[in-house]
Design a protein around this motif. Structure first.
Motif, mmCIF file in Angstrom:
data_model
loop_
_atom_site.group_PDB
_atom_site.id
_atom_site.type_symbol
_atom_site.label_atom_id
_atom_site.label_comp_id
_atom_site.label_asym_id
_atom_site.label_seq_id
_atom_site.Cartn_x
_atom_site.Cartn_y
_atom_site.Cartn_z
ATOM 1 N N LEU A 91 94.879 -39.182 -61.714
ATOM 2 C CA LEU A 91 94.754 -38.790 -63.279
ATOM 3 C C LEU A 91 95.858 -39.906 -63.925
ATOM 4 O O LEU A 91 96.843 -39.882 -62.662
ATOM 5 C CB LEU A 91 95.271 -37.677 -63.386
ATOM 6 C CG LEU A 91 94.136 -36.566 -62.747
ATOM 7 C CD1 LEU A 91 94.764 -34.937 -62.352
ATOM 8 C CD2 LEU A 91 93.079 -36.489 -63.745
ATOM 9 N N GLN A 108 91.037 -38.489 -68.302
ATOM 10 C CA GLN A 108 89.948 -37.410 -68.091
ATOM 11 C C GLN A 108 90.330 -37.819 -66.160
ATOM 12 O O GLN A 108 89.596 -37.656 -65.475
ATOM 13 C CB GLN A 108 88.484 -38.008 -68.663
ATOM 14 C CG GLN A 108 87.928 -37.043 -70.185
ATOM 15 C CD GLN A 108 88.413 -35.217 -70.643
ATOM 16 O OE1 GLN A 108 88.202 -34.861 -68.673
ATOM 17 N NE2 GLN A 108 88.786 -34.927 -70.841
ATOM 18 N N GLY A 109 90.256 -38.947 -66.005
ATOM 19 C CA GLY A 109 90.274 -39.000 -64.406
ATOM 20 C C GLY A 109 89.422 -39.777 -63.674
ATOM 21 O O GLY A 109 88.052 -40.747 -64.973
ATOM 22 N N THR A 110 89.732 -40.835 -63.118
ATOM 23 C CA THR A 110 88.735 -41.294 -61.534
ATOM 24 C C THR A 110 88.734 -40.904 -61.262
ATOM 25 O O THR A 110 89.364 -40.646 -59.664
ATOM 26 C CB THR A 110 88.870 -43.191 -61.679
ATOM 27 O OG1 THR A 110 89.342 -43.708 -63.118
ATOM 28 C CG2 THR A 110 88.185 -43.295 -60.997
#
Lengths: 115, 117
Positions: A91, A108-110
């Protein structure tokens, strides 16, 4: 941009490979943070940038992890020789004020999966 | 070692119920406590609490901090299915004495709330 943008949203890589995760913060935000969240856990602090410099990198787990923010905007988190234990959601957050996390907005993050 | 502990870890209720989520902390140079709601991946900010005994309120959500007993609670009244999420509590340390910045939040594991219709 309107919000914090992270790319890619998902990344699957083989053990031992190198990966780069990108974070594009909200325009004008000088502070940028990277966190890592494993399943069933809260986000774990990795590194914090104020402008171009890493003000606090105490959360980086080892020297395989490195992050840059060369122009004080976009940041890249780099992981060398990936291990299965690196699998997590990474994040990114940004804010105007360096230590006032109320203004921190998360991307939204990976989701990184190391197979 | 600094830590934040949340309870319960998961909770299932029915629409209309009231819930209380707990967060206790042990943090050196504590400055503030924050609550986030996490649906899918991105945590969204709910409250920041700095002073003891002052309730923060937003709609059906409210929160309060007790700096003597080192805990905070998050209340949700008249729960709705849209409240289903993971609720994260995080403690923010104070800026260090030598003037360096501290950008880290110390998160708990979260409380997974499920609201059934």
């Amino acid at each position: 941009g309107a919000g914090v943008s992270q790319t890619p949203s998902n990344k699957v890589t083989e053990k031992g490979k190198y990966v780069e995760l990108r974070c594009d913060p909200i325009s004008g935000h000088t502070a940028l943070y990277w966190y890592r969240q494993s399943l069933g856990q809260g986000p774990e602090f990795l590194i914090y940038f104020q402008g171009t410099g890493a003000a606090d990198d105490s959360g980086l787990p080892n020297d395989r992890f490195f992050a840059v923010r060369p122009e004080g905007s976009v940041s890249t988190l780099k992981i060398q020789r990936t291990e299965r234990g690196d699998s997590a959601v990474y994040l990114c957050a940004s804010s105007f004020a360096p230590v006032t996390n109320t203004e921190a907005f998360f991307g939204q993050g990976t989701r990184l999966t190391v197979v | 070692e600094d830590k934040v502990v949340q309870s319960p870890l998961s909770l299932v209720v029915h629409e209309g119920d009231t819930v209380t989520l707990n967060c206790s902390y042990e943090v050196t140079n504590f400055r503030s406590l924050l609550w986030y709601k996490q649906e899918k991946k991105a945590p969204t900010f709910l409250f920041m609490l700095t002073s003891s005994g002052i309730e923060k309120k937003s709609g059906r959500l409210s929160s309060i901090l007790d700096k003597k007993e080192l805990f905070s609670i998050l209340n949700i009244t008249a729960t709705q299915t849209g409240d289903s999420a993971i609720y994260l509590c995080a403690a923010a340390p104070r800026r260090s004495n030598y003037g360096g910045s501290q950008g880290n939040l110390i998160f708990g594991k979260g409380t997974k709330l499920s609201v059934k219709p």
